[in-house]
Write a protein that holds these residues in place. Structure first.
Motif, short mmCIF file in Angstrom:
data_model
loop_
_atom_site.label_atom_id
_atom_site.label_comp_id
_atom_site.label_asym_id
_atom_site.label_seq_id
_atom_site.Cartn_x
_atom_site.Cartn_y
_atom_site.Cartn_z
N LEU A 175 0.77 -1.12 -0.04
CA LEU A 175 -0.01 -0.10 0.09
C LEU A 175 0.84 1.22 0.10
O LEU A 175 0.55 2.25 -0.88
CB LEU A 175 -1.01 0.15 1.18
CG LEU A 175 -1.93 1.01 1.50
CD1 LEU A 175 -2.87 0.77 0.25
CD2 LEU A 175 -2.91 0.90 2.70
N SER A 176 2.03 1.24 0.73
CA SER A 176 2.63 2.35 0.97
C SER A 176 3.43 2.76 -0.48
O SER A 176 3.57 3.92 -1.11
CB SER A 176 3.82 2.22 2.02
OG SER A 176 4.66 1.15 1.67
N ILE A 177 4.06 1.62 -1.03
CA ILE A 177 4.46 1.84 -2.44
C ILE A 177 3.50 2.67 -3.50
O ILE A 177 3.76 3.11 -4.32
CB ILE A 177 5.21 0.50 -2.99
CG1 ILE A 177 6.47 0.38 -2.10
CG2 ILE A 177 5.61 0.70 -4.40
CD1 ILE A 177 7.14 -1.23 -2.55
N GLY A 178 2.24 1.92 -3.62
CA GLY A 178 1.13 2.31 -4.15
C GLY A 178 0.70 3.92 -3.92
O GLY A 178 0.62 4.78 -4.88
N HIS A 179 0.89 4.16 -2.76
CA HIS A 179 0.74 5.68 -2.42
C HIS A 179 2.03 6.66 -2.93
O HIS A 179 1.77 7.64 -3.37
CB HIS A 179 0.79 5.89 -0.84
CG HIS A 179 -0.64 5.51 -0.26
ND1 HIS A 179 -1.00 4.77 0.96
CD2 HIS A 179 -1.94 5.29 -0.64
CE1 HIS A 179 -2.10 4.67 1.28
NE2 HIS A 179 -2.80 4.91 0.23
N LEU A 180 3.17 5.92 -2.71
CA LEU A 180 4.34 6.59 -3.42
C LEU A 180 3.90 7.00 -4.70
O LEU A 180 4.05 8.06 -5.18
CB LEU A 180 5.49 5.89 -3.06
CG LEU A 180 6.72 6.36 -3.75
CD1 LEU A 180 7.07 7.71 -3.26
CD2 LEU A 180 7.94 5.35 -3.58
N TYR A 181 3.48 5.90 -5.65
CA TYR A 181 3.40 6.17 -7.10
C TYR A 181 2.15 7.10 -7.33
O TYR A 181 2.25 8.00 -8.13
CB TYR A 181 3.03 4.73 -7.62
CG TYR A 181 2.54 4.77 -9.05
CD1 TYR A 181 3.61 5.03 -10.20
CD2 TYR A 181 1.07 5.08 -9.52
CE1 TYR A 181 3.37 5.19 -11.55
CE2 TYR A 181 0.93 5.34 -10.83
CZ TYR A 181 1.93 5.24 -11.59
OH TYR A 181 1.42 5.47 -13.04
N GLY A 182 1.07 7.10 -6.42
CA GLY A 182 0.24 7.88 -6.43
C GLY A 182 0.62 9.52 -6.15
O GLY A 182 0.18 10.37 -6.91
N TYR A 183 1.41 9.63 -5.15
CA TYR A 183 1.93 10.87 -4.89
C TYR A 183 2.75 11.28 -6.26
O TYR A 183 2.66 12.76 -6.61
CB TYR A 183 2.92 11.00 -3.62
CG TYR A 183 3.85 11.93 -3.53
CD1 TYR A 183 3.25 13.31 -3.24
CD2 TYR A 183 5.14 11.66 -3.73
CE1 TYR A 183 4.39 14.33 -3.00
CE2 TYR A 183 6.00 12.96 -3.91
CZ TYR A 183 5.33 14.28 -3.16
OH TYR A 183 6.28 15.15 -3.32
N MET A 184 3.62 10.49 -6.63
CA MET A 184 4.58 11.10 -7.84
C MET A 184 3.44 11.53 -9.10
O MET A 184 3.85 12.18 -9.86
CB MET A 184 5.29 9.84 -8.15
CG MET A 184 6.70 9.75 -6.81
SD MET A 184 7.58 8.42 -7.35
CE MET A 184 8.79 9.06 -8.76
N TYR A 185 2.50 10.42 -9.20
CA TYR A 185 1.59 10.74 -10.31
C TYR A 185 1.05 12.33 -10.36
O TYR A 185 0.91 12.82 -11.42
CB TYR A 185 0.47 9.78 -10.12
CG TYR A 185 -0.55 9.90 -11.50
CD1 TYR A 185 -0.14 9.55 -12.68
CD2 TYR A 185 -1.69 10.27 -11.33
CE1 TYR A 185 -0.92 9.64 -13.64
CE2 TYR A 185 -2.63 10.53 -12.43
CZ TYR A 185 -2.26 10.19 -13.61
OH TYR A 185 -3.02 10.19 -14.53
N PHE A 186 0.66 12.76 -9.10
CA PHE A 186 0.39 14.28 -9.10
C PHE A 186 1.39 15.25 -9.00
O PHE A 186 1.19 16.39 -8.89
CB PHE A 186 -0.56 14.29 -7.91
CG PHE A 186 -2.01 13.99 -8.17
CD1 PHE A 186 -2.77 14.46 -9.04
CD2 PHE A 186 -2.48 12.69 -7.62
CE1 PHE A 186 -3.84 13.96 -9.19
CE2 PHE A 186 -3.56 12.08 -7.83
CZ PHE A 186 -4.41 12.80 -8.67
N GLN A 187 2.80 14.92 -9.24
CA GLN A 187 3.73 16.01 -9.34
C GLN A 187 3.85 16.51 -10.70
O GLN A 187 3.67 15.71 -11.59
CB GLN A 187 5.11 15.44 -8.78
CG GLN A 187 5.14 14.96 -7.42
CD GLN A 187 4.56 15.84 -6.39
OE1 GLN A 187 5.42 17.09 -6.35
NE2 GLN A 187 3.42 15.73 -5.68
N ASP A 188 4.03 17.82 -10.88
CA ASP A 188 4.44 18.42 -11.99
C ASP A 188 5.93 18.56 -12.41
O ASP A 188 6.56 19.61 -12.09
CB ASP A 188 3.72 19.85 -12.07
CG ASP A 188 3.62 20.55 -13.40
OD1 ASP A 188 3.86 19.69 -14.37
OD2 ASP A 188 3.60 21.74 -13.49
N GLY A 189 6.55 17.27 -12.53
CA GLY A 189 7.99 17.11 -12.87
C GLY A 189 8.64 15.85 -11.63
O GLY A 189 7.95 15.86 -10.91
#
Length: 186
Positions: free
Chosen positions: A38-52
């Motif tokens: 779950l934490s790695i999934g959240h990490l991916y989700g967080y990175m998905y919303f980064q503009d760069g």
């Protein structure tokens, strides 16, 4: 906080972050179904919303995870080809960004996982098939042994047919041919 969010009112910012968090949680839960924590999934989700691209330090600070956990998560996402390591101008730190093509992420993820499973299973089946045939040949006059090994051989051959089909499915994911049958939504 990102500069892109600076012009928002506190209410607008709260609503935006709440919506993003809902998506991040959904991504985390979805990836958890496929064996990614779950934490790695959240990490991916967080990175998905980064503009760069972002650094481990930035991710660690924002997500409240240790740099060690963050590094493990990033390594997992790199191995699954869901993120890329990119060059950051004027910095010696490593930067990472999401591979934005979810179709490619799906193809890479399942190709990697399935190919490993198929290879292991086919190897075991082929080894067992060879042993069963050798066992039958070791006592050709034993009708009971002949029938039992023939039964097992039939079952193993059926399983091998499935795994050869799965190999073709994996090949179609890797080549992109799958999209000729199930086109991407434009």
């Amino acid at each position: 906080m990102n500069e892109e969010l600076d012009g928002l009112t506190p209410d607008q910012l709260g609503s935006l972050l709440k919506s993003r968090q809902r998506v991040i949680d959904s991504i985390g839960k979805n990836m958890d179904l496929y064996g990614i924590t779950l934490s790695i999934g959240h990490l991916y989700g967080y990175m998905y919303f980064q503009d760069g691209p972002v650094t481990l330090d930035q991710m660690s600070q924002t997500m409240g995870m240790s740099k060690t956990s963050m590094s493990t998560g990033v390594r997992t996402l790199l191995d699954l080809k869901m993120i890329d390591k990119v060059w950051g101008k004027g910095s010696r730190k490593d930067f990472y960004e999401v591979v934005p093509d979810w179709h490619q992420n799906f193809s890479d993820f399942f190709s990697i996982k399935w190919r490993k499973a198929v290879d292991g299973n086919m190897s075991a089946l082929e080894r067992s098939l060879k042993e069963i045939r050798a066992l039958r040949e070791s006592d050709p006059d034993n009708e009971q042994l002949h029938n039992l090994t023939l039964f097992d051989e039939t079952k193993i051959i059926e399983a091998l047919k499935y795994y050869r089909w799965l190999e073709r499915l994996i090949d179609s994911l890797e080549s992109g041919d799958i999209y000729n049958f199930i086109p991407k939504e434009e």
